[in-house]
Design an enzyme around this catalytic site. Sequence first.
Site, PDB file in Angstrom:
ATOM      1  N   ASP A 191       0.301-127.485  29.157  1.00 32.84           N
ATOM      2  CA  ASP A 191       1.510-126.674  29.252  1.00 32.84           C
ATOM      3  C   ASP A 191       2.590-127.507  29.943  1.00 32.84           C
ATOM      4  O   ASP A 191       2.339-128.125  30.983  1.00 32.84           O
ATOM      5  CB  ASP A 191       1.259-125.390  30.040  1.00 32.84           C
ATOM      6  CG  ASP A 191       2.473-124.462  30.012  1.00 32.84           C
ATOM      7  OD1 ASP A 191       2.561-123.648  29.086  1.00 32.84           O
ATOM      8  OD2 ASP A 191       3.318-124.569  30.926  1.00 32.84           O
ATOM      9  N   ILE A 192       3.788-127.556  29.357  1.00 34.38           N
ATOM     10  CA  ILE A 192       4.884-128.353  29.909  1.00 34.38           C
ATOM     11  C   ILE A 192       5.462-127.640  31.130  1.00 34.38           C
ATOM     12  O   ILE A 192       5.862-126.466  31.054  1.00 34.38           O
ATOM     13  CB  ILE A 192       5.978-128.578  28.858  1.00 34.38           C
ATOM     14  CG1 ILE A 192       5.381-129.298  27.635  1.00 34.38           C
ATOM     15  CG2 ILE A 192       7.140-129.380  29.441  1.00 34.38           C
ATOM     16  CD1 ILE A 192       6.340-129.420  26.460  1.00 34.38           C
ATOM     17  N   ASN A 199      15.386-125.906  28.622  1.00 33.38           N
ATOM     18  CA  ASN A 199      16.169-125.116  27.664  1.00 33.38           C
ATOM     19  C   ASN A 199      17.430-124.541  28.301  1.00 33.38           C
ATOM     20  O   ASN A 199      18.517-124.578  27.713  1.00 33.38           O
ATOM     21  CB  ASN A 199      15.320-123.989  27.083  1.00 33.38           C
ATOM     22  CG  ASN A 199      14.331-124.470  26.046  1.00 33.38           C
ATOM     23  OD1 ASN A 199      14.594-125.428  25.326  1.00 33.38           O
ATOM     24  ND2 ASN A 199      13.187-123.825  25.961  1.00 33.38           N
ATOM     25  N   ASP A 208      13.429-128.901  22.422  1.00 32.10           N
ATOM     26  CA  ASP A 208      12.637-129.349  21.267  1.00 32.10           C
ATOM     27  C   ASP A 208      12.294-130.829  21.389  1.00 32.10           C
ATOM     28  O   ASP A 208      11.196-131.262  21.022  1.00 32.10           O
ATOM     29  CB  ASP A 208      13.419-129.110  19.973  1.00 32.10           C
ATOM     30  CG  ASP A 208      13.542-127.633  19.631  1.00 32.10           C
ATOM     31  OD1 ASP A 208      12.837-126.816  20.253  1.00 32.10           O
ATOM     32  OD2 ASP A 208      14.351-127.297  18.742  1.00 32.10           O
ATOM     33  N   GLU A 234       5.231-123.721  24.340  1.00 28.27           N
ATOM     34  CA  GLU A 234       5.195-125.081  24.884  1.00 28.27           C
ATOM     35  C   GLU A 234       3.768-125.519  25.223  1.00 28.27           C
ATOM     36  O   GLU A 234       3.576-126.490  25.958  1.00 28.27           O
ATOM     37  CB  GLU A 234       6.086-125.183  26.130  1.00 28.27           C
ATOM     38  CG  GLU A 234       5.612-124.397  27.338  1.00 28.27           C
ATOM     39  CD  GLU A 234       6.158-122.971  27.383  1.00 28.27           C
ATOM     40  OE1 GLU A 234       6.222-122.400  28.488  1.00 28.27           O
ATOM     41  OE2 GLU A 234       6.514-122.439  26.306  1.00 28.27           O
TER      42      GLU A 234
END
Length: 326
Positions: A191-192, A199, A208, A234
């Site tokens: 998971d980022i 964003n 993205d 993500e």
Amino acid sequence: MAQQSVPPTPTNFAVWFEYALGGSLALRKTIDILIAGRRKFDAATNHELYITYVAQAGADPFGDLPDQLSGLIETAQEFLNAAVTDNRSHIEALGEVSSEAAATGDPRAIIAKLVDELSKATARAATLEANFAATSEELDSIRDSLKAAEQRSNTDALTGLANRHSMDEFLRLAQIAAMERDEPLSVFLIDIDHFKKFNDDYGHQVGDQVLRLVAKVLQEGVREVDLAARYGGEELIAVLPGADLQACTAVAERIRRRIAEAKLTRRATGKEIGSITVSIGVSQFRLAESAEAMIERCDRGLYQAKRLGRNRTVTETELEPEAGAA
């Protein structure tokens, strides 16, 4: 069920009825492996079998053929019928020539008749060949389209990784292979960290770009026999057949460090954006468990990594006891 001491509950009966029917090769293989290994069919095992192979059984992905392909088959059948009819007509015409030859005995008339019939047969054959050639080209086009459609259906458009559907199928087959060969199978979930902030601060295009960068590092960091996929949002996932928990953790850690070292810049300005980090959870497959149970441990490890400060890897052996657990 009686031989294996399986309680005759509705869900257990559904599992063993499906096993007896033989409709699910994966279920049959799994139960046969469990029986051969003298595994006890306890409540947990019975529940996992039901959830994995009966409750979530989906529709057959290979249902009706596309209308275009069905129409092509009908056209080919019409061509074949025409060829058979033409062949019969040609034989009948030659029979008439033979009868005339026996009656008149004039060789010139007979030869002229034969030449005429052979010319007609050649023309019909040429037309039929052209029709079949056109049909063959159309079939090649359909085959290419189906191949491209299959590729798109198995690939995440943004990252280029396998999508969730493709991952589910790969993991199911990997579980069966692991049980058959008595080999390990491990998974890690990525998971980022602070993805929403990318964003919010820079816009979705940068978000993205971050996702594609992490996906690229992940894809380059696993073997050809492994599968890297986008799990959702993500979150990315990697399935490593033949790798135990220790080996899988080493791969996950190497990828985590590479991501943290990567530099991301805005394409429009060339300005460097803040560092990217990820949190990772790792788990190893347990005999006969569902994919959901294995990934759930990954998920718990991932969120424990976030609670401990992010940018780290947590394995299932490091999990803290769940609230309310004994």
